[in-house]
Structures are given as structure tokens and as C-alpha cells.
Design an enzyme around this catalytic site. Sequence first.
Site, short mmCIF file in Angstrom:
data_model
loop_
_atom_site.label_atom_id
_atom_site.label_comp_id
_atom_site.label_asym_id
_atom_site.label_seq_id
_atom_site.Cartn_x
_atom_site.Cartn_y
_atom_site.Cartn_z
N ASP A 76 0.88 -1.16 0.00
CA ASP A 76 0.00 0.00 0.00
C ASP A 76 0.92 1.22 0.00
O ASP A 76 2.09 1.14 0.40
CB ASP A 76 -0.95 0.01 1.20
C1 BGC Z 1 -4.90 3.48 0.07
C2 BGC Z 1 -5.04 2.47 -1.04
C3 BGC Z 1 -4.89 3.16 -2.37
C4 BGC Z 1 -3.53 3.86 -2.41
C5 BGC Z 1 -3.26 4.60 -3.70
C6 BGC Z 1 -3.62 4.29 -0.07
O1 BGC Z 1 -3.60 5.33 0.85
O2 BGC Z 1 -4.93 2.82 1.31
O3 BGC Z 1 -6.28 1.83 -0.97
O4 BGC Z 1 -5.03 2.24 -3.41
O5 BGC Z 1 -3.49 4.81 -1.36
O6 BGC Z 1 -4.11 5.68 -3.81
#
Ligand code: BGC
Length: 747
Positions: A263
Site C-alpha cells: 500500500d
Molecule cells: C490506500 C489504497 C490506495 C492507495 C493509492 C492508499 O492510501 O490505502 O487503498 O489504493 O493509497 O491511492
Amino acid sequence: MKKVVLSALLFSATVSAQAQGLPVYLDESKPVEERINDALSRMTLDEKIAVIHAQSKFSSPGVKRLGFPDLWTDDGPHGVRPDVLWDEWQQAGQSNDSCVAFPALTCLAATWNTQLSRLYGESLGEEALYRKKSVILGPGVNIYRTPLGGRNFEYMGEDPFLASRMVVPYVQGLQSKGVAACVKHYALNNDEEYRHQVNVIVSDRALHEIYLPAFKAAVTEGKAWSIMGAYNLYKNQHNCQNAILLNKILKHDWGFDGVVISDWGGCHDTDEAVMNGLDLEFGTWTDGLTMGRTNAYDSYHLAVAYKEAIQAGKYTTKELDEKVRRVLRLFYRTTMQREKPYGFLCSESHYDAALKIAQEGIVLLKNDPVKKGQSPLLPLDLSKTKRILVVGENAIKMMTVGGGSSSLKAQKEILPIDGITSRLSSVAIDYARGYVGDTIRSFDGVTVGRNLYDTRSVAELTAEAVEKARQADVVIFFGGLNKSSYQDSEGHDRKDYGMPYGQNELVESLLAVNKNLVFVNISGNGVAMPWIQKVPAVVQGWFVGSEAGEAIASVLCGDVNPSGKLPFTWYASLGQCGAHALDTYPGTWRADHDIIDEEYKEGIYVGYRWTDKQKIRPLFAFGHGLSYTTFKMDKPVADKQQMTADEKITFTINVTNTGNRAGAETVQLYISDKKASVDRPVKELKAFKKVFLQPGESQQVSLTVGCDALSFYDESKSQWTAEPGQFEALIGTASDRITGKCTFEFK
Ligand code: BGC
């Protein structure tokens, strides 16, 4: 004829000669694994290091020298996010990146219709293809453990079986277009507050029975090509670099052959990232705290630090080659796949899909007559309804903007007020704001259509709404949450279970002058409804995206007969939820205030498993959802009285539409283990089927389960076990509406 044969021969000779000249990694006649090995053998250390970490917010490099294009990922589960700047979250301001906003995944789960899940994946895949994205950062299948969860709206509810059945076709549909799913957030990311610091303490049994099944189904049945590690910790290790979750369970036990993507900012340590199964690093905050630093990609954990450690002899290239192999496999499945269909953006078929999913997911929670002896308030009786008052900010607020990474730039979003006005052209529609909640005008640079700034006092807003309600035949209140911070949004959980912005008081004031009140709740979570006994009709309208207004209006007017069923237990109060009853949320800070330990003391008793066990009556039960027609469920019949581990058992039930409208009912089968060596839930969902019936029509519905449906995760053996003895199949139309039972024996 001769000529045709000759040219065919010539053609195949040319093709094979060309193929002979091609390096193996480009030769499509060769097995992919051979091509991967060949490509790997040609790559330099720098090229290998480059493909395992990001080069911009959402892309990672391919291998230019060998002809592998860059890999572009994008959020998110509900539509393709607008392009952002290379190094910033701020949108890039493109003019070709608007999209169709599909309903949020709680709504998809509420359809209980696996075909719609497939359609969702396919439609989203086509939008992604047009936008040249090869990985979609979704779907999310974290379990709805507490209704405070800020991102519950992005997930598929509380039940591992329902989420599993719904996620598989989504993944397959998306990937049928050559776009990888990135199933998220693996695992135990069940709340947002302190998401980077929460160390989850959970029993093996709850892990395997509740929190992992949907991920496992996405991987083993859906064959997901990538998965996203979660921010939180499990057994004191961040999940993007967690040896047990990634190396042991995901890659070893489930045989996952895809890419583990961190993530954004979820990777914290080079050693752990190298050794514990992370393959592709994204979004690392390069000062190690909270801020990004422009073009700091070399400082990623899997960048220069890793390369230098290899050069210094700290690691061999064993782990690196394994990571690169997986990334190359992803390239062959996506960017290097030449058979991909064309993409379409904002096509009519995508709007149709979004509308259909919304219409089938909207849940009719309550529908009583206003006075005894009258018909229920819904669908609206247009012969008697001349004046409608629409109340509430959520009738005029765009819900596709906000909420965090799933925020979109929708080409179109039909607001509830517009959907109702255009559907009911013969009715006088009036509007009153009633309350002011969120007036923020933009998210990451995407501006909402309407300026919601309003300086009126609560008294003024209430007075206007009450005065207009007095004149109306029916009042339709659009309220609930709104994707602003703390109200169903990433990064924070809700602070409490109540309805915000004085909506409860407003409902009471409106009821005092007009009892014909329909409450349409917009949210991805349950909310307390202290006025529930007094409001005759309540509809769960979710966050349904581009077609919101049209979908909701069609249900209110009866053009569509509602058939959604709740994918979670709707508690009357927070205390009805196990996690809160046992005071486990949000956990306990350690002395250094660095980590917060959250022990899931309720174990497997999440959602209806908890309310069943405690004999609690929630506001609305898991699986609940009404219709404008009625269904008769006959006695179920089993095809055997006894079954063995290799056998399956089938239950058949006749369902009849006894009303005068076409409609759909979802037959739900729960299994109950009558006697076991461990504590087991009263019942667990193990099969379901949605059937569409014309008035008077009957259909035989067959539901089959095998021994896996009887099993529990035996912690003493670390495996699933079904114990011989008596079981019951409980069949009904909601978890609190069981209409028939069959007892059988497992031998
Ligand atoms: C989120 C993810 C997301 C990623 C990219 C993160 O903060 O938890 O779900 O895909 O950002 O935007």
C-alpha cells in the site's frame, strides 16, 4: 485452391522463421514461464531493481531496452481515478480522464448477484483499458468489523462467504480484459484510525474463518494477479512485509503466483521487504515520517538500499529474481498481452451496468403504511401524490468526490434531487436543505458541481423545511453520511454511531407536521436511527455513483422493485456490535505511543455471529431487505439425510412470487452445527441464490454445499475440520427470517 495452400505454406514458413529469429522472451509460441526466465537472464541488476519499485505516484518502470512498457496502476474499486501529477496527489487536470462512477462495493455486495459482480469487473476493466491502466487498485474485501470503519463503504460487508462469492467474479471480469485486480488491503485492515500503527491481535481461528476467506477466494478461485499489503501490523510486523501473511499463507499455502504490491507508504524496512514477500513498492514516504519528497524513488526500500546490499554481499539475487519473475509475469498478463480487447470510457453499456447494479443493490429497509389499513408508503402512489418535499443535503451533494483514494472525476453524477425531478415531472417538487453538513468544494483538485456554502442557522434551516413539509403530500429526506472526513472516508473512522449534523432532530421536527416521511440513507455503514418506529419507510441508498438519482428515483416510484439485501448487520446501537461490547476498539497504546494493540476479543463473533450468540435484535439483520411484492417459501427438501466428506448435499425449495409485481428474492442457506468440540456460531451463511419471478411464478431453487461448509478452523491442527454429527440447514430470506430447516448427519 492451390494458390491458397501455397500462400498458407509461405505464411507459416515466414511466421516460424520470424519466431526463430525472436528471442524467447518475445516469442508468443513459447510458454510464459520460459519467456520470463529468458527475460530475467537478460536483465541487468539495475533493470531488476527498477521494476520492483515505483517511478511516480502510480507507475513503475518496465524494461525499455527489452521492450517492456511501464506499468500503470490506478485506484480504485469504483471507477478509474483521475490522473494525478507525477509526484503529487493533486490531479493532473487532464480532459480525458473522467469516468463512470460505479456503485461502491457495499452496494455491489448488497445485490447478492454474482453476475452483476462479473459485469462490474468487466465494465471497470474496459474503462481502465481506455485509460491505459494495467492494474486497478481494488477490489477491497476487508471485513466490516465495526460500523465506525471509515472505509467500510469500499468493502463487501461482514460475511466471509458473501464477500468471497462476490469478489471472485469481479476479479475474473476485470482480468478478462487484461487488467490486473489488486485485491486490498491484505489483511486485517478493519479500521482506519491509526491504520499505520494498529497491531492486530487475532486468534488463528478468526483469522482463517472471518478475515482471510475473501482474499483466499480472490487468489485461489479468482486467480488475482496482484494483491495489496495493508498498512497495519499483524504479530508486530507491518503487513506489506509480513512473513506469515505473505510468505507463508499467501504464497506458500495458497500458491499465489502474482505480485504483492505495498500500500502507498506501507513499506518500512529493506530487510523485511526483501525477505518477507513484498514484490513491488509504491508510495513510500521518503522522510520516513509523513511527507513525500519529490523524485525520491531511489530512496525506496527496494531501490538503492537493496541494490547496494546485494553488491555488498548481504543478499544473493535469489529474492530479487523471485520478485522480478513475479513482476514479469504481471507484464505478460497485462502490458505484454496482445490479445487484449479495446477499452471504452463512459460508454452507454457502462452507465447501464452502473444503473443496474445500483438498482439491485438499494435496500428497502422498512416499508409500513402510515395509517393502519393503508398500503405501505412505498412505492409512491403517484395518483395521490401531488406535492413532494425533498429535504436534506445529500439530495444535492455529489458523492463521487471525496472519501479518499476512491474519489473520482465522474463524467456524470445524477443527484437525487435531479433524478426525482426528472422522473416525477407531473408532481410539484420542492426542496429544503434542512441541515448543513459538508460544504467542501473539491477533493484532490476535483471540484464538486454545486457550491454548498450556506450560512443559515439551524433554526432557519429547520423552519424552512418544516414549513414546506406542512404543505407536502410526501417528504423524502436524503440524509446519512457524506464521505467527508470522519463520515465514511479514508484515513479516519467515524467518531460515533449517530447521524451527524442534527439530522435526528430534523426528522422529529418534520414528523411533527407530516408523517408521510421516507428516509433515504446515504452511507456505506449502519447509523443509529432513534426515530425508526415513527418513520414509515426507510431506504438504504449507499454511495451509488453516476446513476445515483435515477436509481433511487426508480426504486421510490416502483419502476424497479427493490431486491437488495444487507451485507452487514445494522446495529441499533454500537453496543450491539461485538468489537464494541467487549471494548476492544480502537485498542491500547503501548508506552512509547508508537503502536496501538487492538485485540479482536470477539474472535469469530463478528456481525450476525455475535448478535445470534448474544440473542440481540439488531435494527436490521444481515441479509434483510424488503420488496414491493411478497414471496412464499415452501418447505425445503434435502436430497439425502446423511453425507460423507466426499459428498455434497443439495437442498431444494420452491419459491413463489405471491404478489402482483415482478420481483427478486434471495434464498439464503445457513449451516448450524448442532454439537461440536469447539464453540461454533449459531449459524453461518454457506450458500445463496437470487431468483427473479413474475407475479404468480414459482421456481425451484437448489442450493448445494460440501463438507467445507460444515468445517471450522481447528487451531490445534492448523487446518479446517468437519466433525461428524448432526447439522441443520436453515433456509430463509434473511438471517432473522428462516422459513425452513432440514436436519442431516455428517458421517
Ligand atoms: C490506500 C489504497 C490506495 C492507495 C493509492 C492508499 O492510501 O490505502 O487503498 O489504493 O493509497 O491511492
